[in-house]
Design a protein around this motif. Structure first.
Motif, PDB file in Angstrom:
ATOM      1  N   LEU A  49       0.832  -1.195   0.000  1.00 44.74           N
ATOM      2  CA  LEU A  49       0.000   0.000   0.000  1.00 44.74           C
ATOM      3  C   LEU A  49       0.871   1.251   0.000  1.00 44.74           C
ATOM      4  O   LEU A  49       0.619   2.217  -0.728  1.00 44.74           O
ATOM      5  N   ARG A  50       1.905   1.207   0.806  1.00 44.10           N
ATOM      6  CA  ARG A  50       2.791   2.372   0.868  1.00 44.10           C
ATOM      7  C   ARG A  50       3.574   2.553  -0.420  1.00 44.10           C
ATOM      8  O   ARG A  50       3.777   3.679  -0.881  1.00 44.10           O
ATOM      9  N   LEU A  51       3.967   1.438  -1.058  1.00 45.14           N
ATOM     10  CA  LEU A  51       4.644   1.535  -2.345  1.00 45.14           C
ATOM     11  C   LEU A  51       3.677   2.087  -3.400  1.00 45.14           C
ATOM     12  O   LEU A  51       4.027   2.981  -4.178  1.00 45.14           O
ATOM     13  N   ASN A  52       2.457   1.556  -3.439  1.00 54.13           N
ATOM     14  CA  ASN A  52       1.452   2.058  -4.384  1.00 54.13           C
ATOM     15  C   ASN A  52       1.257   3.568  -4.221  1.00 54.13           C
ATOM     16  O   ASN A  52       1.207   4.314  -5.198  1.00 54.13           O
ATOM     17  N   HIS A  53       1.125   3.977  -2.982  1.00 51.35           N
ATOM     18  CA  HIS A  53       0.902   5.395  -2.693  1.00 51.35           C
ATOM     19  C   HIS A  53       2.069   6.237  -3.202  1.00 51.35           C
ATOM     20  O   HIS A  53       1.875   7.272  -3.827  1.00 51.35           O
ATOM     21  N   ARG A  54       3.265   5.742  -2.958  1.00 49.58           N
ATOM     22  CA  ARG A  54       4.459   6.477  -3.390  1.00 49.58           C
ATOM     23  C   ARG A  54       4.506   6.583  -4.915  1.00 49.58           C
ATOM     24  O   ARG A  54       4.825   7.629  -5.467  1.00 49.58           O
ATOM     25  N   ALA A  75       7.170  -0.809 -12.126  1.00 48.86           N
ATOM     26  CA  ALA A  75       7.767  -0.083 -10.993  1.00 48.86           C
ATOM     27  C   ALA A  75       7.370  -0.706  -9.654  1.00 48.86           C
ATOM     28  O   ALA A  75       7.824  -0.270  -8.603  1.00 48.86           O
ATOM     29  N   GLY A  76       6.495  -1.740  -9.707  1.00 48.55           N
ATOM     30  CA  GLY A  76       6.131  -2.434  -8.472  1.00 48.55           C
ATOM     31  C   GLY A  76       4.700  -2.202  -8.025  1.00 48.55           C
ATOM     32  O   GLY A  76       4.285  -2.700  -6.977  1.00 48.55           O
ATOM     33  N   PHE A  77       3.950  -1.460  -8.822  1.00 51.05           N
ATOM     34  CA  PHE A  77       2.561  -1.142  -8.472  1.00 51.05           C
ATOM     35  C   PHE A  77       1.689  -2.397  -8.510  1.00 51.05           C
ATOM     36  O   PHE A  77       1.814  -3.220  -9.411  1.00 51.05           O
ATOM     37  N   ASN A  78       0.823  -2.547  -7.502  1.00 52.56           N
ATOM     38  CA  ASN A  78      -0.138  -3.649  -7.472  1.00 52.56           C
ATOM     39  C   ASN A  78      -1.548  -3.071  -7.365  1.00 52.56           C
ATOM     40  O   ASN A  78      -1.960  -2.603  -6.309  1.00 52.56           O
ATOM     41  N   PRO A  79      -2.308  -3.097  -8.503  1.00 52.30           N
ATOM     42  CA  PRO A  79      -3.612  -2.422  -8.541  1.00 52.30           C
ATOM     43  C   PRO A  79      -4.677  -3.072  -7.652  1.00 52.30           C
ATOM     44  O   PRO A  79      -5.758  -2.511  -7.480  1.00 52.30           O
ATOM     45  N   ARG A  80      -4.366  -4.246  -7.077  1.00 56.62           N
ATOM     46  CA  ARG A  80      -5.369  -4.902  -6.235  1.00 56.62           C
ATOM     47  C   ARG A  80      -5.305  -4.424  -4.792  1.00 56.62           C
ATOM     48  O   ARG A  80      -6.142  -4.800  -3.974  1.00 56.62           O
ATOM     49  N   ILE A  81      -4.290  -3.636  -4.484  1.00 58.36           N
ATOM     50  CA  ILE A  81      -4.146  -3.144  -3.110  1.00 58.36           C
ATOM     51  C   ILE A  81      -4.455  -1.654  -3.076  1.00 58.36           C
ATOM     52  O   ILE A  81      -3.744  -0.838  -3.650  1.00 58.36           O
ATOM     53  N   PHE A  82      -5.550  -1.310  -2.413  1.00 56.71           N
ATOM     54  CA  PHE A  82      -5.957   0.101  -2.339  1.00 56.71           C
ATOM     55  C   PHE A  82      -6.746   0.324  -1.052  1.00 56.71           C
ATOM     56  O   PHE A  82      -7.072  -0.633  -0.347  1.00 56.71           O
ATOM     57  N   THR A  83      -7.028   1.566  -0.757  1.00 60.44           N
ATOM     58  CA  THR A  83      -7.704   1.849   0.521  1.00 60.44           C
ATOM     59  C   THR A  83      -9.214   2.021   0.389  1.00 60.44           C
ATOM     60  O   THR A  83      -9.960   1.671   1.292  1.00 60.44           O
TER      61      THR A  83
END
Ligand SMILES: [Zn+2]
Length: 128
Positions: A49-54, A75-83
């Protein structure tokens, strides 16, 4: 009160609830304890989540931009993890990692992410 540091065994004086002689020993003790352990599910989600946010923040300097989906994934983004999500009047669902959001679209046959920012003026979440 004289105590013995849990990390280095050194004697020290301090409050009753103090377990370590220093902040260094405290973090070292936790580091050694967790070393080699598989991170918990909570920790893995939290890290992603923190990587996605960044990444969303990094690639969305203008407030709204479009990026090739693969570039974000690489870049490491995982679209299945969000808030949380926001559904627009038009029916699009934006997925958010805190104040940065995204939704997937296709342009000229290529998958893209449109990156958006949370708009507190008209995006309202109950109780938040
Ligand atoms: Zn110590």
């Amino acid at each position: 009160m004289e105590k013995k540091c849990l990390a280095c065994n050194k004697k020290f004086t301090g409050r009753v609830d103090k377990l370590y002689c220093s902040d260094y020993c405290k973090s070292d003790y936790h580091y050694q304890k967790n070393k080699g352990k598989t991170p918990t599910f909570y920790r893995r989600i939290d890290n992603q989540l923190r990587l996605n946010h960044r990444l969303l923040k990094h690639f969305n300097k203008s407030g709204k931009s479009t990026i090739r989906a693969q570039k974000l994934i690489d870049a490491g983004f995982n679209p299945r993890i969000f808030t949380h999500y926001w559904k627009t009047k038009g029916g699009n669902v934006y997925l958010f990692c805190y104040e940065y959001g995204f939704w997937k679209t296709t342009e000229n046959g290529k998958d893209k992410y449109v990156l958006v920012e949370w708009q507190p003026n008209y995006m309202k979440l109950d109780g938040i």
